[in-house]
Design an enzyme around this catalytic site. Sequence first.
Site, PDB file in Angstrom:
ATOM      1  N   LYS A  44      44.923  39.294  41.415  1.00 47.11           N
ATOM      2  CA  LYS A  44      43.523  39.218  41.876  1.00 47.11           C
ATOM      3  C   LYS A  44      42.844  40.585  41.781  1.00 47.11           C
ATOM      4  O   LYS A  44      41.689  40.739  42.121  1.00 47.11           O
ATOM      5  CB  LYS A  44      43.489  38.725  43.332  1.00 47.11           C
ATOM      6  CG  LYS A  44      43.796  37.239  43.482  1.00 47.11           C
ATOM      7  CD  LYS A  44      44.090  36.844  44.919  1.00 47.11           C
ATOM      8  CE  LYS A  44      43.000  37.019  45.876  1.00 47.11           C
ATOM      9  NZ  LYS A  44      43.338  36.507  47.227  1.00 47.11           N
ATOM     10  N   LYS A  46      43.587  43.113  43.664  1.00 46.31           N
ATOM     11  CA  LYS A  46      43.436  43.662  45.023  1.00 46.31           C
ATOM     12  C   LYS A  46      44.686  44.467  45.387  1.00 46.31           C
ATOM     13  O   LYS A  46      45.799  43.983  45.248  1.00 46.31           O
ATOM     14  CB  LYS A  46      43.284  42.521  46.045  1.00 46.31           C
ATOM     15  CG  LYS A  46      41.924  41.857  46.010  1.00 46.31           C
ATOM     16  CD  LYS A  46      41.716  41.023  47.281  1.00 46.31           C
ATOM     17  CE  LYS A  46      40.242  40.737  47.504  1.00 46.31           C
ATOM     18  NZ  LYS A  46      39.983  40.070  48.786  1.00 46.31           N
TER      19      LYS A  46
END
Length: 135
Positions: A44, A46
Amino acid sequence: MKKVITYGTFDLLHYGHINLLKRAKALGDYLIVGLSTNEFNKEKGKACYFSYEERKSLLESIRYVDLVIPERSWEQKIDDIKEYKVDVFVIGDDWKGKFDYLKDYCEVIYLSRTPEISTTKIKKELSFGKMAVVK
Ligand code: C2G
């Protein structure tokens, strides 16, 4: 029993997350949270401050949360909905429209995000030494 599911990273847990979880639980009787694993977070894009286990234990301490399961991929939602007999999928409206394909399997609800707060904002402001305003 009406079962609700949501997914997320929930890093640096804050009141925006709690608002979402509170409203998600209010949509049923049992709330499952698919918590992004450290590996999936990389997919993602992140980088998490807290590990999966630390984020999981924080979520499990919230009264609105009944079960935390690992979110390892984008594709697992349909299987999860079937396996846990989920009635409602809910997520913040920053995802509006992205999960409409789940409507074939359960209700899909997008809830408004809590303005002004985000993990990114916390990280940025802390890095500039901005602490909470002491009134
Ligand atoms: N959220 C919110 N208000 C904020 C911040 C977050 O309502 N101020 C909500 C998001 O909309 C999401 C949940 O809190 O529903 C978790 O946020 P994130 O950890 O940022 O989740 P995200 O990275 O969007 O992961 O497969 C779905 C993804 O895993 C969602």
